[in-house]
Design an enzyme around this catalytic site. Structure first.
Site, PDB file in Angstrom:
ATOM      1  N   CYS A 113      87.122  33.527  27.444  1.00 30.94           N
ATOM      2  CA  CYS A 113      86.645  32.216  27.007  1.00 30.94           C
ATOM      3  C   CYS A 113      86.902  31.179  28.089  1.00 30.94           C
ATOM      4  CB  CYS A 113      87.365  31.807  25.729  1.00 30.94           C
ATOM      5  SG  CYS A 113      87.262  33.009  24.395  1.00 30.94           S
TER       6      CYS A 113
ATOM      7  N   ARG B  61      82.327  34.163  33.046  1.00 27.00           N
ATOM      8  CA  ARG B  61      83.532  34.731  32.445  1.00 27.00           C
ATOM      9  C   ARG B  61      83.211  35.573  31.210  1.00 27.00           C
ATOM     10  NH1 ARG B  61      88.496  32.067  33.779  1.00 27.00           N
ATOM     11  NH2 ARG B  61      89.279  32.415  31.694  1.00 27.00           N
TER      12      ARG B  61
ATOM     13  N   TRP C  26      84.260  33.911  23.536  1.00 27.52           N
ATOM     14  CA  TRP C  26      84.027  35.358  23.491  1.00 27.52           C
ATOM     15  C   TRP C  26      84.720  35.855  22.233  1.00 27.52           C
ATOM     16  CZ3 TRP C  26      86.815  40.048  23.903  1.00 27.52           C
ATOM     17  CH2 TRP C  26      86.088  41.159  24.330  1.00 27.52           C
TER      18      TRP C  26
ATOM     19  N   ASN D   8      91.847  29.091  24.249  1.00 25.90           N
ATOM     20  CA  ASN D   8      91.749  30.455  24.770  1.00 25.90           C
ATOM     21  C   ASN D   8      93.021  31.192  24.394  1.00 25.90           C
ATOM     22  OD1 ASN D   8      89.382  29.701  25.978  1.00 25.90           O
ATOM     23  ND2 ASN D   8      90.157  29.778  28.071  1.00 25.90           N
ATOM     24  N   GLY D   9      92.888  32.481  24.067  1.00 30.48           N
ATOM     25  CA  GLY D   9      94.059  33.266  23.704  1.00 30.48           C
ATOM     26  C   GLY D   9      93.939  33.789  22.287  1.00 30.48           C
TER      27      GLY D   9
ATOM     28  N   GLU E 117      85.600  54.788  39.761  1.00 31.71           N
ATOM     29  CA  GLU E 117      85.030  53.450  39.931  1.00 31.71           C
ATOM     30  C   GLU E 117      83.510  53.494  39.838  1.00 31.71           C
ATOM     31  OE1 GLU E 117      83.972  49.596  40.689  1.00 31.71           O
ATOM     32  OE2 GLU E 117      85.768  50.482  39.807  1.00 31.71           O
TER      33      GLU E 117
ATOM     34  N   LYS F 191      81.220  51.357  37.169  1.00 30.29           N
ATOM     35  CA  LYS F 191      80.146  50.438  37.536  1.00 30.29           C
ATOM     36  C   LYS F 191      78.862  50.766  36.791  1.00 30.29           C
ATOM     37  CE  LYS F 191      81.636  47.431  40.546  1.00 30.29           C
ATOM     38  NZ  LYS F 191      82.993  47.537  39.990  1.00 30.29           N
TER      39      LYS F 191
ATOM     40  N   GLU G 175      79.145  49.880  32.978  1.00 27.46           N
ATOM     41  CA  GLU G 175      79.339  48.499  32.565  1.00 27.46           C
ATOM     42  C   GLU G 175      78.119  47.617  32.794  1.00 27.46           C
ATOM     43  OE1 GLU G 175      82.640  46.613  34.508  1.00 27.46           O
ATOM     44  OE2 GLU G 175      81.967  47.137  36.507  1.00 27.46           O
TER      45      GLU G 175
ATOM     46  N   HIS H 281      86.537  73.301  33.674  1.00 28.99           N
ATOM     47  CA  HIS H 281      87.473  73.368  32.547  1.00 28.99           C
ATOM     48  C   HIS H 281      86.944  72.607  31.338  1.00 28.99           C
ATOM     49  CE1 HIS H 281      90.587  75.452  34.794  1.00 28.99           C
ATOM     50  NE2 HIS H 281      90.445  74.572  35.783  1.00 28.99           N
TER      51      HIS H 281
ATOM     52  N   LYS I 199      84.586  38.454  32.898  1.00 30.72           N
ATOM     53  CA  LYS I 199      85.092  38.554  34.263  1.00 30.72           C
ATOM     54  C   LYS I 199      86.614  38.563  34.290  1.00 30.72           C
ATOM     55  CE  LYS I 199      84.843  38.535  38.760  1.00 30.72           C
ATOM     56  NZ  LYS I 199      84.443  39.782  39.448  1.00 30.72           N
TER      57      LYS I 199
END
Length: 606
Positions: free
Chosen positions: A2, A27, A73, A99-100, A480, A484, A487, A503, A601
């Site tokens: 947020c 963000r 968010w 925020n939080g 990684e 990418k 997401e 396996h 972000k």
């Protein structure tokens, strides 16, 4: 996650708030709102969706010169208008953005309801507005302190009160909050990006600290209402650094900024005389560094995967046991903090909540922790004992690229520094140093051939799932790469060590399951090629990210060639094609590359 903005001064607040919220869009958010306090009281507007929809809904005459804004968010309750910020007290007098997460919100909601308060949202934030309004304190500052005494959790708060229209009161615990200093005006934000058009002088609040801002200045104080000293610092981010500069997306811009960013993180840090790295910011003497017997790296998401790459670099060059762990799990498993372990916290923003809490846990138990952080003045940068700034410049896209590469290079510098303090020879130190010097030019070479990846991206875009495989040095690259792709393209992707393919995962290989194999030219090249044979034998499409010196022979694989560097540094360059591939797939599928759904972000909540 947020975003918070605030303004008090001599200009109409609404345009400045909207501009700040727009700067914070990267963000991640699902709704936006603002409250402006004028001569006739508070006007609050909230909308689900983008900031532009909020802007379109604002009254034509909104002239108040003090206000707060927010991009939310969703955590408590879905993304609907009644859950958007700002939240207000029942009489409309108090407006709050937050925020939080308030941990005891459910208990407080029950208590307020029993006292006859009508709650209009599903959020934890609304309780804060009611608690402040119900306080019998004479000042807004004391009312905020009363409310804080009843809540537990994390917060960055900005509060307006119609009875005190000359101020905004702020509070911080576990979530970033910054004051911007202007000329007879003051600004507030959760991220410096919202402030750069108006000031280059900022004050970072510490955890447990509050502030009052007025047009004339600011005052900081603690939970006991005792004054604290908080001096302004200068920020180096310019407004033009946050522009697209002709690129269609920030992610593509930031991918192409990597050669320059890589040169920046290396500049002044390569000591050719002693074939080592110069890392004065660590704040550790050689004797202290030699005393560490283990290195533990902590990060989240991509920073965690880079941490795995960094651990391998440290083991290869310094011959010290090293490993990486998800910071989000670290403090919950009751970790043993060892005095002879060097802890390394990795975060682009320096505000990643899980990583910041891990740092606090280490320091509380007497451990020594350094940071690899991109944002000067951020929470982690100010909490750790020392560290290495990444100097990647502002990174806007949610999917990290240039900061990620600079993290890898910072780990290479740290590994070289530790190695030369132990048993790494001058000759090997010089070899690594020369390899690092080649990387900016090699990045430039790869990016000049980015169009070659587009035909492969068209094939991957048709898939519903994909495997990424790599062995030892290639495995963090695979992890990684899968991150990418999933997401930003929303294609399911999994990463496995190449040796684990047989396996279990091999059962899923078929004509519709592409595999992206990381095959560097090293001592495991033949084993990696054998695994590629197994994929092809089951008619699985194969893309090899590899070096020209690896002979693929008769293998029917599409290849992406990467310039060869030193074996220890090759993973840094092997990562770049995974960025380009994910980007091009996401563009082909028509997704919002810079703002992938459900992601943010800077993850500033647990």
């Amino acid at each position: 996650m947020c975003g918070i903005v605030g303004y008090i001064g001599h200009q109409p607040a609404a345009p400045i708030l909207v501009e700040g919220l727009t700067r914070l869009e990267y963000r991640g958010y699902d709704s936006a709102g603002l409250a402006v306090l004028g001569s006739r009281g508070t006007t609050a507007v909230r909308r689900v969706g983008r900031v532009r929809e909020l802007q379109a809904a604002l009254p034509s005459r909104l002239t108040g010169k003090v206000g707060i804004g927010h991009t939310r968010w969703a955590t408590h309750g879905p993304a609907v208008e009644q859950n958007a910020h700002p939240h207000r007290s029942g009489d409309g007098r108090i407006s709050v953005v937050h925020n939080g997460i308030i941990d005891n919100a459910a208990t407080l909601r029950t208590q307020l309801a029993q006292d006859g308060v009508t709650l209009l949202s599903d959020t934890d934030t609304e309780v804060i507005a009611h608690l402040i309004a119900r306080s019998e304190a004479e000042t807004l500052e004391e009312a905020v302190l009363d409310a804080l005494s009843r809540i537990t959790g994390t917060y960055a708060l900005a509060v307006l009160d119609e009875r005190h229209p000359d101020r905004i009161v702020l509070a911080r615990s576990g979530s970033p909050l910054i004051i911007g200093i202007g000329d007879k005006e003051m600004l507030v934000a959760s991220d410096v990006a919202a402030l750069v058009r108006h000031t280059n002088q900022v004050v970072h609040l510490d955890d447990g600290e509050l502030a009052t801002v007025t047009p004339a200045g600011y005052r900081t104080f603690d939970r006991g209402n005792s004054p604290t000293t908080r001096e302004p610092v200068e920020i180096s981010v310019a407004a033009e650094d946050l522009e697209l500069s002709g690129y269609p997306h920030y992610m593509l811009k930031e991918i192409h900024e990597q050669p320059e960013a890589a040169a920046m993180v290396l500049r002044g840090r390569l000591d050719e005389r002693f074939a080592t790295a110069r890392l004065d910011g660590l704040g550790l003497e050689p004797r202290e560094l030699r005393g560490f017997r283990r290195v533990k790296i902590l990060g989240c998401g991509s920073a965690y995967y880079v941490g795995q790459l960094g651990a391998q670099l440290i083991e290869d060059l310094a011959r010290i046991p090293a490993d990486a762990e998800a910071a989000s799990e670290f403090r919950y498993r009751k970790p043993i903090i060892e005095p002879d372990t060097l802890y390394v916290a990795v975060s682009q923003s320096g505000e990643t909540a899980d990583t910041a809490f891990a740092v606090e846990e280490i320091k509380r138990k007497g451990g020594r922790v350094i940071g690899l952080v991109n944002v000067v003045g951020s929470t982690i940068a100010r909490t750790v004992d020392g560290g290495v700034y990444l100097h990647a410049g502002p990174e806007i896209s949610v999917a990290s690229t240039k900061a990620l590469t600079n993290m890898s290079l910072a780990f290479a510098l740290l590994a070289l520094h530790l190695g030369r303090l132990h048993d790494l020879s001058h000759a090997d130190g010089d070899r690594i140093l020369r390899g690092l010097q080649r990387i900016p030019e090699q990045l430039e070479e790869m990016l000049s051939r980015a169009a070659e990846i587009e035909p492969l991206a068209r094939e991957i875009a048709k898939a519903r799932s994909a495997f990424y495989i790599g062995r030892v040095h290639g495995y963090p690259v695979a992890r990684e790469g899968a991150q990418k792709l999933k997401e930003i393209s929303y294609i399911h992707a999994e990463a496995y060590p190449t040796s684990e393919l047989k396996h279990g995962p091999l059962a899923l290989i078929d004509e519709e399951m592409p595999t992206i194999a990381i095959i560097p030219d090293d001592e495991l090249a033949e084993r990696n090629l054998a695994a590629a044979e197994q994929v092809l034998a089951r008619r699985g499409p194969l893309v090899a990210i590899t070096h020209a010196s690896v002979g693929l022979g008769h293998l029917d694989a599409r290849t992406i060639l990467v310039p060869k560097n030193e074996p220890e540094l090759d993973p840094i360059l092997l990562t770049i094609p995974t960025q380009l591939l994910a980007y091009q797939v996401a563009v082909l599928l028509g997704h919002d590359v810079d703002k992938p759904r459900n992601l943010a972000k800077s993850v500033t909540v647990e």
